[in-house]
Structures are given as structure tokens and as C-alpha cells.
Write a protein that holds these residues in place. Sequence first.
Motif, PDB file in Angstrom:
ATOM      1  N   LYS A 215      -2.471 -38.800 -13.655  1.00 58.81           N
ATOM      2  CA  LYS A 215      -3.536 -37.775 -13.189  1.00 58.81           C
ATOM      3  C   LYS A 215      -3.211 -36.521 -14.170  1.00 58.81           C
ATOM      4  CE  LYS A 215      -4.482 -39.218  -8.356  1.00 58.81           C
ATOM      5  NZ  LYS A 215      -4.136 -40.681  -8.743  1.00 58.81           N
ATOM      6  N   ASN A 216      -2.936 -35.151 -13.427  1.00 63.70           N
ATOM      7  CA  ASN A 216      -2.820 -34.113 -14.297  1.00 63.70           C
ATOM      8  C   ASN A 216      -1.571 -33.997 -15.160  1.00 63.70           C
ATOM      9  OD1 ASN A 216      -0.894 -33.710 -12.191  1.00 63.70           O
ATOM     10  ND2 ASN A 216      -1.632 -31.587 -11.895  1.00 63.70           N
ATOM     11  N   HIS A 217      -0.573 -35.165 -15.071  1.00 62.14           N
ATOM     12  CA  HIS A 217       0.298 -35.236 -16.135  1.00 62.14           C
ATOM     13  C   HIS A 217       0.273 -36.006 -17.046  1.00 62.14           C
ATOM     14  CE1 HIS A 217       2.742 -32.980 -13.154  1.00 62.14           C
ATOM     15  NE2 HIS A 217       2.637 -33.562 -12.308  1.00 62.14           N
ATOM     16  N   CYS A 218      -1.166 -36.186 -17.639  1.00 57.26           N
ATOM     17  CA  CYS A 218      -1.403 -37.139 -18.680  1.00 57.26           C
ATOM     18  C   CYS A 218      -1.953 -36.352 -19.786  1.00 57.26           C
ATOM     19  CB  CYS A 218      -2.275 -38.246 -18.278  1.00 57.26           C
ATOM     20  SG  CYS A 218      -2.633 -39.405 -19.429  1.00 57.26           S
ATOM     21  N   GLY A 219      -1.141 -36.446 -20.961  1.00 54.33           N
ATOM     22  CA  GLY A 219      -1.883 -35.884 -22.053  1.00 54.33           C
ATOM     23  C   GLY A 219      -2.581 -36.737 -23.355  1.00 54.33           C
ATOM     24  N   SER A 220      -2.789 -37.910 -22.865  1.00 53.46           N
ATOM     25  CA  SER A 220      -3.601 -38.849 -23.709  1.00 53.46           C
ATOM     26  C   SER A 220      -5.163 -38.961 -23.344  1.00 53.46           C
ATOM     27  CB  SER A 220      -2.932 -40.390 -23.711  1.00 53.46           C
ATOM     28  OG  SER A 220      -2.815 -40.874 -22.399  1.00 53.46           O
ATOM     29  N   ALA A 221      -5.528 -38.783 -22.242  1.00 55.18           N
ATOM     30  CA  ALA A 221      -6.745 -39.143 -21.804  1.00 55.18           C
ATOM     31  C   ALA A 221      -7.075 -38.259 -20.578  1.00 55.18           C
ATOM     32  CB  ALA A 221      -7.195 -40.338 -21.497  1.00 55.18           C
TER      33      ALA A 221
END
Length: 341
Positions: A215-221
Motif C-alpha cells: 500500500k502506501n509504503h511502496c515506492g515502485s508502483a
Amino acid sequence: MVYQETVAAIKQLVRDGVVPGVNYAFIDQKDVTRGLFGAEQLIPGYEPLKPNQLYDVASLTKVVGTTNVILQLITEKRLALTDKVSDFLPEWQDQRVTIRHLLTHTSGITGYIPHRDKLSAAQLHDALLTMHVGENFEVKMVYSDVNFIFLGWIAEAILGQPIQTLIQKRVLDPLRMTHSTFQPEDPTRCVPTEVSPTRGLIRGVVHDPKAFVLKNHCGSAGLFSTLDDLIRFEQAMLFNTGQPIATHWLTELTRDQTPLGKQWRSLAWALLPTQLPVAHNCIWHSGYTGTFLVLDQTTQQGMVFLSNRVHPHAPNEAFLARRNAIINTYLAEKTVSSKTE
């Protein structure tokens, strides 16, 4: 500039059934040409493509969002390209891997996570940090989402907020990309992606399985954006007007930043060589769902391409060669245009 051959190739892509439809734009200095062709949905029912719908842009999240947050932190001297990942993520044990390695996909991080898509966010977080560095470290560019998941977590460790919140505050809001979001409120405004055997028709929710879990802890998509917002992003990068990063980074992004200096990868962006007016590099990036951006800072030209090539079924490998051919056609046409100006 009309880009007749590029537009013809885009329309043929749709006519051949490779993608349901395409929203596209060409930027030529201050002029912008927009177009759309085809459908946004085929299953469970046909829906024609509408202007300025939200697309799940997948890995464009890396270059629109996470990269710019990281480069801002470097400009603010809170981070350096030579800093070790383990300084910010102490659970990561290999002290060789640096921020540069993550940005250029030369970290060599590899490993298999059993039942990855069935893990909770906390379990996936811990599992990713137990991966290891393999034989490709520094010597080979191997594209991997984990590099940018780690970069997102590093930004979080420095600033104390989820990476997607940081992207919203530090990139999307300042550039007035007002339609872009990580949490679409109205699924009907979103172009659907895959018809999944486990999730059904994916619409208004991120397609990428890791981003779906983290969720909001993903910087790849995870980013959803529109044609107009991505035009605004490209213009900011091309014209140095309110761009999300310091001016000197615009030049650095056109250079090979890999440890060996010969792997055609900049900081997050891939490089495309051109010959006009002298040999220089365009930058480009794609997203798994069927999206890509091309930027040529030398000639102040760019292209935005948005499709949902995973609808109704992924992976649709036939798309990749056709996408690359479209990019090459575009580069050839814009080169001819620039020579005549």
C-alpha cells in the motif's frame, strides 16, 4: 509536428488487438498534441476510451515520484549517492549496496520469496530485507522493483512519512498534478487493468501485487495519473519550470550513472541515444501496465503513452516489441522535425 507514422503505428497497435486503446501526447517545445484511440474496457463489457481517465501507471511511479523524492533529499544533503542502504535499513546486512546501486538497478539484489503475494505487508517487508546480493552486483543492470521499494523505505526512514505521502507532498502537489493519486475515489474514472482469476476485474486499485500488499509504503508502483498530469510533469522536466528537482539533476539524468558507466542507465531512467543536433541522450521509462514516457531535454520534446496492455489478460508479451518499435518511430520522426527547424 504531426507525427503521422507514430500515430499510425499507435492506431495499428489497437486495430491488431495488442492493446484495447491508447491515450497519447507529443510535446514540441510549447506545443502539445493529444490523441486517443480505441477502448478502455473490453471485459465484462465494451467501454470506449474517454479523455483524461486515470491510468494505473505502474513503474512510472519510480521516475515521477520516488526518484524525485530521493534526489530532493540528496540536494538537501540528507542523503548521498554513496550512502549505504544498511545505514538507513539496519535489517539489510550487506554493506556494499549504496543509493546509487538502487537507483541504477545495479545492486544485484536477488532471492526467492515463497508465497510472496499471500504475505501480509509486515511479512513482505521482512522477507524483502532478507534477500541477498548475487553475482550481478555492479557488473550488470538488472531491473528490479525491490530497488525502489528500498528507496521508498529509506525516504520514510529520513522523513518519517510513507513514501506515497511524500510523493504527494513533494512532487504531485507542487507540480499541480491535481488528478494524480494513489487512492482513486471513483473507479469509473480509472481505466481497468487485468481480469484476474483471484481479484476479478481490477479497476481503481493498483495492479502490481507488491504494491497491492505494501500500500502506501511502496515506492515502485501504485500511482494513478492522467494524460494531462503527465504532460505537466514532462513540461516541468523539459522546461526547467517548477520542476520537482534541482536544475543540475536535469543534466545528470542524461548521463550513464552506473558504476561501470556503460550500461545505458541513468538515475532510475533508461537512456536512448540520438544524433541530433549532436549525439546526446533522451531518457525514458515504462510501466508494466502499458505506459511509457520519453523526454529529450536537448530539443525540449517528449512523448506520453498510456495504455492498459494487461487488459483483459497479462502479460501480453507481444506488446513489448511493438512498444519499442513505436518509440523508435517517434525518435526518427522527431529527429527529422528538429533538423528542419
